[in-house]
Scaffold this motif. Structure first.
Motif, PDB file in Angstrom:
ATOM      1  N   LEU A  14       0.830  -1.207   0.000  1.00 51.21           N
ATOM      2  CA  LEU A  14       0.000   0.000   0.000  1.00 51.21           C
ATOM      3  C   LEU A  14       0.863   1.255   0.000  1.00 51.21           C
ATOM      4  O   LEU A  14       0.511   2.269  -0.603  1.00 51.21           O
ATOM      5  N   LEU A  15       1.974   1.180   0.714  1.00 49.40           N
ATOM      6  CA  LEU A  15       2.878   2.331   0.784  1.00 49.40           C
ATOM      7  C   LEU A  15       4.293   1.838   0.537  1.00 49.40           C
ATOM      8  O   LEU A  15       4.792   0.984   1.278  1.00 49.40           O
ATOM      9  N   VAL A  16       4.898   2.371  -0.502  1.00 51.56           N
ATOM     10  CA  VAL A  16       6.275   1.990  -0.829  1.00 51.56           C
ATOM     11  C   VAL A  16       7.111   3.255  -0.900  1.00 51.56           C
ATOM     12  O   VAL A  16       6.765   4.195  -1.616  1.00 51.56           O
ATOM     13  N   ARG A  17       8.178   3.268  -0.158  1.00 45.34           N
ATOM     14  CA  ARG A  17       9.053   4.438  -0.163  1.00 45.34           C
ATOM     15  C   ARG A  17      10.214   4.211  -1.123  1.00 45.34           C
ATOM     16  O   ARG A  17      10.645   3.084  -1.325  1.00 45.34           O
ATOM     17  N   TYR A  18      10.650   5.310  -1.709  1.00 47.59           N
ATOM     18  CA  TYR A  18      11.819   5.198  -2.583  1.00 47.59           C
ATOM     19  C   TYR A  18      12.656   6.453  -2.472  1.00 47.59           C
ATOM     20  O   TYR A  18      12.200   7.498  -1.995  1.00 47.59           O
ATOM     21  N   SER A  19      13.882   6.318  -2.921  1.00 47.45           N
ATOM     22  CA  SER A  19      14.822   7.427  -2.916  1.00 47.45           C
ATOM     23  C   SER A  19      15.271   7.666  -4.346  1.00 47.45           C
ATOM     24  O   SER A  19      15.378   6.720  -5.137  1.00 47.45           O
ATOM     25  N   LEU A  20      15.551   8.906  -4.669  1.00 46.67           N
ATOM     26  CA  LEU A  20      16.049   9.206  -6.008  1.00 46.67           C
ATOM     27  C   LEU A  20      17.523   8.849  -6.146  1.00 46.67           C
ATOM     28  O   LEU A  20      18.104   8.973  -7.226  1.00 46.67           O
ATOM     29  N   ASP A  21      18.123   8.411  -5.055  1.00 43.03           N
ATOM     30  CA  ASP A  21      19.536   8.013  -5.083  1.00 43.03           C
ATOM     31  C   ASP A  21      19.693   6.498  -5.009  1.00 43.03           C
ATOM     32  O   ASP A  21      20.792   5.997  -4.812  1.00 43.03           O
ATOM     33  N   SER A  22      18.582   5.779  -5.131  1.00 50.85           N
ATOM     34  CA  SER A  22      18.634   4.320  -5.076  1.00 50.85           C
ATOM     35  C   SER A  22      17.703   3.773  -6.141  1.00 50.85           C
ATOM     36  O   SER A  22      16.739   4.418  -6.548  1.00 50.85           O
ATOM     37  N   SER A  23      17.993   2.574  -6.594  1.00 51.38           N
ATOM     38  CA  SER A  23      17.126   1.966  -7.604  1.00 51.38           C
ATOM     39  C   SER A  23      16.103   1.034  -6.972  1.00 51.38           C
ATOM     40  O   SER A  23      15.395   0.323  -7.681  1.00 51.38           O
ATOM     41  N   ARG A  24      16.016   1.036  -5.656  1.00 53.22           N
ATOM     42  CA  ARG A  24      15.101   0.104  -4.998  1.00 53.22           C
ATOM     43  C   ARG A  24      13.788   0.773  -4.626  1.00 53.22           C
ATOM     44  O   ARG A  24      13.765   1.888  -4.120  1.00 53.22           O
ATOM     45  N   LEU A  25      12.714   0.055  -4.882  1.00 59.74           N
ATOM     46  CA  LEU A  25      11.398   0.451  -4.385  1.00 59.74           C
ATOM     47  C   LEU A  25      11.181  -0.316  -3.082  1.00 59.74           C
ATOM     48  O   LEU A  25      11.071  -1.545  -3.098  1.00 59.74           O
ATOM     49  N   GLY A  26      11.129   0.397  -1.976  1.00 58.88           N
ATOM     50  CA  GLY A  26      11.017  -0.272  -0.689  1.00 58.88           C
ATOM     51  C   GLY A  26      12.163  -1.250  -0.510  1.00 58.88           C
ATOM     52  O   GLY A  26      13.329  -0.906  -0.736  1.00 58.88           O
ATOM     53  N   GLN A  27      11.809  -2.480  -0.175  1.00 57.73           N
ATOM     54  CA  GLN A  27      12.831  -3.514   0.023  1.00 57.73           C
ATOM     55  C   GLN A  27      12.895  -4.481  -1.162  1.00 57.73           C
ATOM     56  O   GLN A  27      13.529  -5.529  -1.071  1.00 57.73           O
ATOM     57  N   ARG A  28      12.207  -4.116  -2.272  1.00 58.34           N
ATOM     58  CA  ARG A  28      12.198  -5.039  -3.402  1.00 58.34           C
ATOM     59  C   ARG A  28      13.585  -5.164  -4.029  1.00 58.34           C
ATOM     60  O   ARG A  28      14.354  -4.208  -4.046  1.00 58.34           O
ATOM     61  N   PRO A  29      13.863  -6.330  -4.575  1.00 55.23           N
ATOM     62  CA  PRO A  29      15.145  -6.489  -5.270  1.00 55.23           C
ATOM     63  C   PRO A  29      15.146  -5.714  -6.585  1.00 55.23           C
ATOM     64  O   PRO A  29      14.089  -5.326  -7.087  1.00 55.23           O
ATOM     65  N   THR A  30      16.320  -5.490  -7.100  1.00 56.45           N
ATOM     66  CA  THR A  30      16.419  -4.850  -8.410  1.00 56.45           C
ATOM     67  C   THR A  30      16.931  -5.863  -9.427  1.00 56.45           C
ATOM     68  O   THR A  30      17.683  -6.769  -9.104  1.00 56.45           O
ATOM     69  N   VAL A  31      16.475  -5.670 -10.652  1.00 55.27           N
ATOM     70  CA  VAL A  31      17.010  -6.433 -11.782  1.00 55.27           C
ATOM     71  C   VAL A  31      18.040  -5.547 -12.461  1.00 55.27           C
ATOM     72  O   VAL A  31      17.743  -4.401 -12.810  1.00 55.27           O
ATOM     73  N   GLN A  32      19.240  -6.082 -12.621  1.00 53.15           N
ATOM     74  CA  GLN A  32      20.311  -5.307 -13.243  1.00 53.15           C
ATOM     75  C   GLN A  32      20.520  -5.739 -14.685  1.00 53.15           C
ATOM     76  O   GLN A  32      20.520  -6.929 -14.985  1.00 53.15           O
ATOM     77  N   ARG A  33      20.685  -4.758 -15.548  1.00 57.61           N
ATOM     78  CA  ARG A  33      21.077  -5.041 -16.931  1.00 57.61           C
ATOM     79  C   ARG A  33      22.449  -4.426 -17.151  1.00 57.61           C
ATOM     80  O   ARG A  33      22.629  -3.208 -17.020  1.00 57.61           O
ATOM     81  N   ARG A  34      23.383  -5.284 -17.464  1.00 54.27           N
ATOM     82  CA  ARG A  34      24.738  -4.822 -17.730  1.00 54.27           C
ATOM     83  C   ARG A  34      24.963  -4.686 -19.233  1.00 54.27           C
ATOM     84  O   ARG A  34      24.157  -5.164 -20.042  1.00 54.27           O
ATOM     85  N   LEU A  35      26.095  -4.087 -19.574  1.00 52.61           N
ATOM     86  CA  LEU A  35      26.396  -3.861 -20.994  1.00 52.61           C
ATOM     87  C   LEU A  35      26.335  -5.167 -21.788  1.00 52.61           C
ATOM     88  O   LEU A  35      25.822  -5.196 -22.911  1.00 52.61           O
TER      89      LEU A  35
END
Ligand SMILES: [Fe+2]
Length: 203
Positions: A14-35
């Protein structure tokens, strides 16, 4: 008795916090795409291979929130696309169509300077639309979409889409976008891929 739709959503959805200095939404994992994951995306193959030989940086990361699925539900993701170029082409996302073709999407720019390539699947009509803070971009259904970072800092944005949209990467992987976004002295310019490839052969 049916359960309240409100109560079917977990509190941390219902409420997810995020930072503009991080790629994470709340505690969710991130999917990374490398070159290395972007093989075939950039027009200039020689420049791509040279860059990859020098390193395999993270190009972008996405973190997603999927509170519920089904008719009328929404999912969303936070994307962080790094600045950089391969040849004259800006760092980009793979781009995709929605598996459910009629599904539209809203992108909201949060930080940095970028643009979206919007390409009608059937006709090839294309638009280059700025994606920057304080702006929202509407991606219609049946439209391939890719994000490029045209600035010098990470581009951060939210994408909000129907839960049944699905991601079709394979169509783009097979034929790519018909246009590329090239850096010029006067800023980003949309160029037909074939014309750009021809100019690379001449140079
Ligand atoms: Fe999408």
């Amino acid at each position: 008795m049916t359960m309240s739709p409100l109560l079917t959503i977990a509190p941390d959805d219902l409420l997810v916090r995020y930072s503009l200095d991080s790629s994470r939404l709340g505690q969710r994992p991130t999917v990374q795409r490398r070159l290395a994951d972007l093989r075939g995306s950039f027009a200039d193959v020689a420049e791509y291979e040279a860059a990859l030989a020098a390193g395999n940086p993270v190009v972008y990361e996405v973190s997603s929130v999927e509170p519920a699925s089904g008719d009328g539900q929404l999912h969303y993701g936070l994307g962080v696309l790094q600045p950089g170029r391969i040849g004259g082409e800006y760092y980009l996302t793979k781009g995709h169509l929605h598996s459910h073709r009629p599904a539209a999407e809203i992108y909201i720019g949060l930080k940095g300077e970028g643009a979206m390539v919007l390409e009608d699947e059937a006709t090839g009509e294309v638009r280059l639309v700025p994606l920057v803070a304080h702006s929202a971009v509407y991606v219609p259904g049946h439209t391939a979409h890719r994000t490029v970072n045209t600035g010098a800092v990470p581009l951060v944005y939210l994408g909000i889409y129907p839960s049944n949209a699905g991601h079709d990467y394979s169509t783009i992987a097979a034929r790519n976008f018909r246009h590329v976004v090239i850096a010029t002295a006067s800023g980003p310019v949309l160029v037909e891929r074939q014309a750009h490839l021809a100019s690379l052969l001449k140079s």
